[in-house]
Design an enzyme around this catalytic site. Structure first.
Site, PDB file in Angstrom:
ATOM      1  CG  ASN A   9      -1.719   1.231   1.384  1.00  0.00           C
ATOM      2  OD1 ASN A   9      -1.767   2.059   0.479  1.00  0.00           O
ATOM      3  ND2 ASN A   9      -2.379   1.390   2.528  1.00  0.00           N
ATOM      4  CE  LYS A  11      -0.178   3.100   4.821  1.00  0.00           C
ATOM      5  NZ  LYS A  11      -0.129   3.172   6.269  1.00  0.00           N
ATOM      6  CG  HIS A  95      -5.817   1.865   5.273  1.00  0.00           C
ATOM      7  ND1 HIS A  95      -5.373   2.799   6.182  1.00  0.00           N
ATOM      8  CD2 HIS A  95      -4.803   0.976   5.110  1.00  0.00           C
ATOM      9  CE1 HIS A  95      -4.142   2.477   6.539  1.00  0.00           C
ATOM     10  NE2 HIS A  95      -3.770   1.378   5.902  1.00  0.00           N
ATOM     11  CD  GLU A  97      -2.954   5.427   6.841  1.00  0.00           C
ATOM     12  OE1 GLU A  97      -2.904   5.488   5.598  1.00  0.00           O
ATOM     13  OE2 GLU A  97      -2.078   4.854   7.530  1.00  0.00           O
ATOM     14  CD  GLU A 167      -3.385  -2.414   7.318  1.00  0.00           C
ATOM     15  OE1 GLU A 167      -2.243  -2.621   6.893  1.00  0.00           O
ATOM     16  OE2 GLU A 167      -4.043  -1.399   7.044  1.00  0.00           O
ATOM     17  N   GLY A 173       2.673   2.149  10.873  1.00  0.00           N
ATOM     18  CA  GLY A 173       3.655   3.224  10.757  1.00  0.00           C
ATOM     19  C   GLY A 173       4.360   3.562  12.060  1.00  0.00           C
ATOM     20  CB  SER A 212       5.345  -2.006  12.085  1.00  0.00           C
ATOM     21  OG  SER A 212       4.947  -0.680  12.362  1.00  0.00           O
TER      22      SER A 212
HETATM   23  P1  13P Z   1       3.128   0.269   7.748  1.00  0.00           P
HETATM   24  O1  13P Z   1       3.620  -1.013   7.131  1.00  0.00           O
HETATM   25  O2  13P Z   1       3.876   1.479   7.300  1.00  0.00           O
HETATM   26  O3  13P Z   1       3.017   0.136   9.242  1.00  0.00           O
HETATM   27  O4  13P Z   1       1.623   0.494   7.209  1.00  0.00           O
HETATM   28  C1  13P Z   1       0.716  -0.548   7.279  1.00  0.00           C
HETATM   29  C2  13P Z   1      -0.479  -0.162   6.491  1.00  0.00           C
HETATM   30  O5  13P Z   1      -1.243   0.713   6.875  1.00  0.00           O
HETATM   31  C3  13P Z   1      -0.723  -0.867   5.225  1.00  0.00           C
HETATM   32  O6  13P Z   1      -2.000  -0.607   4.741  1.00  0.00           O
END
Ligand code: 13P
Length: 252
Positions: A9, A11, A95, A97, A167, A173, A212
């Site tokens: 992803n 982002k 997601h 976010e 997740e 992150g 992560s």
């Molecule tokens: P990270 O791998 O940066 O923690 O992000 C995970 C994520 O949100 C994937 O959709």
């Protein structure tokens, strides 16, 4: 036997030049790491160009989100039919976010899941609890509510053509990955909810872990019984890290 999937992803990252380098690196390196499925999810604006770059490879293309509507006066939105039209086989839905920053409620997520499936785009339904929810001991309730909203709207049969990604919001992150026990416990719970309604669909459902994941911790997570691959954020922007994760998935 469920296949493993590693999905990157990206982002809100990338540029035409960076994407070309990423795709060239990933496709060149994957020869040695084949065995599992691999997908990239670039921002909307790059999907068509990345689709062209991926032509002739086995790497799948996913979007990061989709409109809840099919078409019409919805400025700024991108429909599932459009995603299918330019070669996207998958899309992330819900997601964290999107849920926390852009108001994607359980109902909106369920609507997006349904329009994606109707267009032949496989939804990757993202669910997960916040740190506060985990610390208050309501993780399983939150997972049950987020998953239940989609099961109620689309029916459990819809999960024969869908993927779930767990997740934990506190692991995204942050560098703080869920422990194998924490991740497996939630994955088993997700599978048991679906299997409780349809044993075959539950047994065959791909459930990805995200939060992560990197080359150093991927193999341990992917070896767990109910983890079928990963949804990767930061590490998907680094060719060597992403390939190490793909290799870990191919080895399980
Ligand atoms: P990270 O791998 O940066 O923690 O992000 C995970 C994520 O949100 C994937 O959709």
């Amino acid at each position: 036997m469920r296949k493993t999937l590693v999905a990157g992803n990206w982002k809100l990252n990338g540029s035409s030049e960076l994407n070309r380098g990423l795709i060239a690196g990933i496709t060149a390196g994957l020869g040695a790491a084949s065995g599992g499925e691999v997908m990239v999810c670039p921002p909307y604006v790059y999907l068509a160009a990345v689709a062209a770059q991926l032509a002739g490879t086995d790497v799948l293309l996913g979007a990061q989100d989709v409109a809840a509507e099919d078409g019409g006066a919805f400025t700024g939105e991108v429909s599932a039919v459009m995603l299918a039209d330019i070669g996207c086989s998958h899309t992330l839905i819900g997601h964290s976010e999107r849920r926390t920053r852009y108001g994607d409620s359980d109902e909106v997520v369920a609507a997006k899941f349904r329009v994606a499936q109707a267009a032949g785009v496989k939804p990757v339904l993202c669910i997960g609890e916040t740190l506060e929810e985990r610390e208050s001991g309501v993780t399983m309730e939150v997972i049950g509510r987020q998953l239940g909203a989609v099961v109620d709207a689309a029916g459990v049969g819809a999960f024969a053509a869908a993927i779930v990604a767990y997740e934990p919001v506190w692991a995204i992150g942050t560098g703080r990955t869920a422990t194998p026990d924490q991740a497996q416990e939630v994955h088993r719970h997700i599978r048991s909810i679906i299997a409780g309604a349809d044993a075959k669909i539950g047994a065959e459902l791909q459930i990805l872990y995200g939060g992560s994941v990197k080359g150093a911790n991927a193999a341990e997570l992917f070896a767990l019984e109910d983890i079928d691959g990963g949804l990767i954020g930061g590490a998907s922007l680094d060719v060597a890290e992403f390939l190490a994760i793909c290799k870990a998935a191919a080895g399980t």
